[in-house]
Design an enzyme around this catalytic site. Structure first.
Site, PDB file in Angstrom:
ATOM      1  N   HIS A 178      98.403   6.625 -80.255  1.00 10.36           N
ATOM      2  CA  HIS A 178      98.232   7.110 -81.619  1.00 10.36           C
ATOM      3  C   HIS A 178      96.751   7.249 -81.950  1.00 10.36           C
ATOM      4  O   HIS A 178      95.897   6.569 -81.373  1.00 10.36           O
ATOM      5  CB  HIS A 178      98.877   6.136 -82.617  1.00 10.36           C
ATOM      6  CG  HIS A 178     100.373   6.147 -82.580  1.00 10.36           C
ATOM      7  ND1 HIS A 178     101.118   7.281 -82.799  1.00 10.36           N
ATOM      8  CD2 HIS A 178     101.264   5.155 -82.355  1.00 10.36           C
ATOM      9  CE1 HIS A 178     102.401   6.987 -82.721  1.00 10.36           C
ATOM     10  NE2 HIS A 178     102.513   5.708 -82.452  1.00 10.36           N
ATOM     11  N   GLY A 179      96.447   8.141 -82.909  1.00  9.73           N
ATOM     12  CA  GLY A 179      95.084   8.258 -83.416  1.00  9.73           C
ATOM     13  C   GLY A 179      94.234   9.249 -82.643  1.00  9.73           C
ATOM     14  O   GLY A 179      94.646   9.811 -81.630  1.00  9.73           O
ATOM     15  N   GLU A 219     112.806   4.151 -81.163  1.00  8.79           N
ATOM     16  CA  GLU A 219     111.639   3.984 -80.297  1.00  8.79           C
ATOM     17  C   GLU A 219     111.777   2.695 -79.497  1.00  8.79           C
ATOM     18  O   GLU A 219     112.182   1.654 -80.020  1.00  8.79           O
ATOM     19  CB  GLU A 219     110.337   3.953 -81.102  1.00  8.79           C
ATOM     20  CG  GLU A 219     109.099   3.824 -80.210  1.00  8.79           C
ATOM     21  CD  GLU A 219     107.793   4.156 -80.913  1.00  8.79           C
ATOM     22  OE1 GLU A 219     106.736   4.011 -80.270  1.00  8.79           O
ATOM     23  OE2 GLU A 219     107.821   4.554 -82.093  1.00  8.79           O
ATOM     24  N   ASP A 221     108.933  10.497 -89.814  1.00  6.75           N
ATOM     25  CA  ASP A 221     108.192   9.935 -88.689  1.00  6.75           C
ATOM     26  C   ASP A 221     107.841   8.481 -88.993  1.00  6.75           C
ATOM     27  O   ASP A 221     107.294   8.168 -90.045  1.00  6.75           O
ATOM     28  CB  ASP A 221     106.912  10.757 -88.476  1.00  6.75           C
ATOM     29  CG  ASP A 221     106.175  10.392 -87.200  1.00  6.75           C
ATOM     30  OD1 ASP A 221     106.825   9.917 -86.254  1.00  6.75           O
ATOM     31  OD2 ASP A 221     104.948  10.607 -87.150  1.00  6.75           O
ATOM     32  N   HIS A 222     108.161   7.589 -88.079  1.00  5.15           N
ATOM     33  CA  HIS A 222     107.836   6.162 -88.209  1.00  5.15           C
ATOM     34  C   HIS A 222     108.360   5.538 -89.495  1.00  5.15           C
ATOM     35  O   HIS A 222     107.630   4.865 -90.220  1.00  5.15           O
ATOM     36  CB  HIS A 222     106.326   5.932 -88.090  1.00  5.15           C
ATOM     37  CG  HIS A 222     105.799   6.145 -86.707  1.00  5.15           C
ATOM     38  ND1 HIS A 222     106.096   5.294 -85.656  1.00  5.15           N
ATOM     39  CD2 HIS A 222     105.020   7.112 -86.196  1.00  5.15           C
ATOM     40  CE1 HIS A 222     105.505   5.736 -84.556  1.00  5.15           C
ATOM     41  NE2 HIS A 222     104.855   6.849 -84.858  1.00  5.15           N
ATOM     42  N   ASP A 225     111.354   3.087 -86.585  1.00  8.26           N
ATOM     43  CA  ASP A 225     110.465   2.492 -85.595  1.00  8.26           C
ATOM     44  C   ASP A 225     110.603   0.975 -85.606  1.00  8.26           C
ATOM     45  O   ASP A 225     109.961   0.275 -86.375  1.00  8.26           O
ATOM     46  CB  ASP A 225     109.018   2.896 -85.891  1.00  8.26           C
ATOM     47  CG  ASP A 225     108.055   2.395 -84.823  1.00  8.26           C
ATOM     48  OD1 ASP A 225     108.507   1.696 -83.883  1.00  8.26           O
ATOM     49  OD2 ASP A 225     106.850   2.699 -84.922  1.00  8.26           O
ATOM     50  N   GLY A 255     102.164  10.156 -80.322  1.00  7.47           N
ATOM     51  CA  GLY A 255     100.728  10.019 -80.029  1.00  7.47           C
ATOM     52  C   GLY A 255     100.215  11.078 -79.079  1.00  7.47           C
ATOM     53  O   GLY A 255      99.437  10.772 -78.173  1.00  7.47           O
ATOM     54  N   SER A 269      98.575  14.198 -79.741  1.00  6.81           N
ATOM     55  CA  SER A 269      97.601  15.203 -80.170  1.00  6.81           C
ATOM     56  C   SER A 269      96.590  15.463 -79.056  1.00  6.81           C
ATOM     57  O   SER A 269      96.219  14.555 -78.303  1.00  6.81           O
ATOM     58  CB  SER A 269      96.875  14.747 -81.427  1.00  6.81           C
ATOM     59  OG  SER A 269      97.699  14.887 -82.563  1.00  6.81           O
TER      60      SER A 269
END
Length: 384
Positions: free
Chosen positions: A193-194, A149, A97-98, A119, A228, A230
Site C-alpha cells: 500500500h501507499g 482478504e 475498499d477496505h 478486511d 497495493g 499502483s
C-alpha cells in the site's frame, strides 16, 4: 448499468485479462472514471474506501469519521455513480475498499454500493473467517458481491497499516474461501500500500498460481485480487516536484510485474495512488498556468493548502474548501469548473493507461448484465 462485482470478474477470468479497480474521492472523479471506461469499452470498477466515505460525508479529518459520516458519504458517492453509471452502456461496479467492520459494510450497501470488501486480514485466521462469513450472509441476499482478504500487505493506506508483509498461504486460502463463500479474495504476494513501495519490487507470482490451482482442484469459484498495485508513474512525481511539490521516495509496482501477474491468476488490480498523483499534479499545474486563481474566492483555498503541504500527494488534503463540489458535484462558477476539468483530466490520464495495459478494453460486451436482484436469486439457489 450498475452490476455487482462477480459477473465482471467472471468475464475477466474467462477472457484472460484483469480489471483495474480505481479509488475515487469526489463526484467528478467518479464521472471521469466512468467516462474513461466508456471510451475504451471496458467494464468499470469504482472503489470508495471506508475512510473515503467519511470524507465524502464532509469529514475533513476522515480518519475519525463516524458511522453517520460514512452513511452520508456512501450515499453521496452512490448517488454520483448512479447518476453517471445507471444508464451507461458499460457495466459499472461500485465497490467498498477496505471495509473495516459490519457498520461500514451496511453503510456502503445502504448508500448504493453493489460490492463490498471486508478486511479482516489483521485478525487471527478464525476471527477473519467469522467476520467475512458474517458479511457474506448480509450481502449475498441483497445481491451484493463480497471480497475478503487473507495475508497482510505492508505499507499505509488510510487506516490500513502494516510494517511488513505476511504472504498468503494457498492452503489456508482454500479453507477461507470454502468457509466464507466470498466471490473474490485479496492476496498478499509482494505488493504494498501507499506511494513508497521500494525500488524494483518483484512479485511472487508463484503465490497466485498456487492459490488458483488449489481453488480449481477443490472446485471453488473465487477471483483473485491484487491490492497495493499502483504504478506511481515517475514522470508525474517529477512534474509535481517541478511545480513546487516535494514527493520523495515514491516508487510503484512496475507495469511489467503487474501484467505478468494476470496470467498467474490475478483478475482485479486495485489502483489509488496513481490517481492521487495525477490529480495533485493537475491542480498544481492549473494554479501555475493561471496564477490569478490563487486569489480566487471560489478555489483559492485549494491553492493555500497545496502550498502549505508540498509533501502530500493526496487530493483530499487540498479539497475541503470545495466540499460542495466534492460531495455533490456542484460547479458554481468558472473557476470551480476549471478545477473540476483539471481533476477529471488527471483521473482519465491515470485510468485510461491502465485499462489498456491490463487488457480490459473492448471487453464490456463480454460481461453478463445481471443486477442485484438477479444476483441475489443466484446466490440463493447456490446456497451462498
Amino acid at each position: 448499468m450498475l452490476v455487482p462485482l462477480k459477473p465482471v470478474l467472471d468475464a475477466a477470468r474467462k477472457g484472460g485479462y484483469a480489471q483495474g479497480a480505481f479509488n475515487v474521492n469526489a463526484v467528478c472523479q467518479a464521472k471521469a472514471v466512468i467516462e474513461a471506461h466508456e471510451t475504451l469499452r471496458s467494464a468499470a470498477i469504482l472503489q470508495g474506501a471506508d475512510l473515503a466515505n467519511a470524507f465524502m460525508g464532509g469529514r475533513t479529518d476522515f480518519a475519525n469519521g463516524t458511522v453517520e459520516d460514512k452513511i452520508a458519504g456512501a450515499k453521496n458517492i452512490g448517488d454520483a455513480v448512479k447518476r453517471y453509471g445507471e444508464k451507461s452502456p458499460i457495466p459499472v461496479v461500485l465497490h467498498l475498499d477496505h471495509g473495516r467492520d459490519m457498520e461500514s459494510v451496511k453503510a456502503a450497501i445502504q448508500g448504493g454500493y453493489t460490492s463490498v470488501m471486508i478486511d479482516g486480514s489483521a485478525l487471527p485466521f478464525e476471527d477473519n473467517v467469522e467476520l467475512t462469513r458474517e458479511v457474506v450472509r448480509y450481502a449475498h441476499p441483497r445481491g451484493v458481491s463480497v471480497e475478503g482478504e487473507l495475508g497482510v500487505l505492508a505499507g499505509v493506506e488510510d487506516h490500513v497499516f502494516a510494517a511488513a508483509s505476511t504472504y498468503t498461504n494457498p492452503l489456508l486460502a482454500v479453507d477461507f474461501v470454502r468457509r466464507t463463500g466470498v466471490d473474490a479474495l485479496a492476496i498478499s504476494y509482494g505488493t504494498m500500500h501507499g506511494p513508497s513501495k521500494g525500488k524494483d519490487v518483484k512479485l511472487r507470482r508463484e503465490i497466485p498460481i498456487a492459490v488458483r490451482e488449489c481453488l480449481m482442484h477443490e472446485g471453488l469459484d473465487c477471483a483473485l485480487v491484487s491490492h497495493g498495485s499502483s504504478t506511481v508513474p515517475a514522470y508525474i512525481v517529477r512534474e509535481i516536484n517541478a511545480l513546487g511539490g516535494n514527493i520523495q521516495n515514491a516508487y510503484g509496482i512496475s507495469l511489467s510485474e503487474l501484467k505478468a501477474a494476470i496470467p498467474a491468476g490475478i483478475n482485479k488490480i486495485n489502483v489509488d495512488t496513481d490517481i492521487r498523483l495525477a490529480v495533485t499534479r493537475n491542480m498544481r499545474e492549473l494554479f501555475a498556468t493561471r496564477p490569478e486563481l490563487k486569489e480566487s474566492p471560489s478555489i483559492g483555498g485549494v491553492w493555500k493548502l497545496l502550498e502549505a503541504h508540498p509533501e502530500n500527494p493526496d487530493p483530499r488534503a487540498f479539497l475541503p474548501p470545495v466540499f460542495d463540489t466534492v460531495m455533490y458535484g456542484v460547479v458554481e462558477d468558472d473557476d470551480r469548473a476549471a478545477l473540476v476539468r483539471a481533476i477529471e483530466r488527471g483521473v482519465k490520464e491515470a485510468v485510461s493507461t491502465l485499462i489498456v495495459e491490463f487488457g480490459s478494453f473492448g471487453h464490456a460486451p463480454d460481461v453478463e448484465l445481471v443486477g442485484l436482484e438477479g444476483m441475489a436469486e443466484r446466490y440463493q439457489k447456490a446456497g451462498i
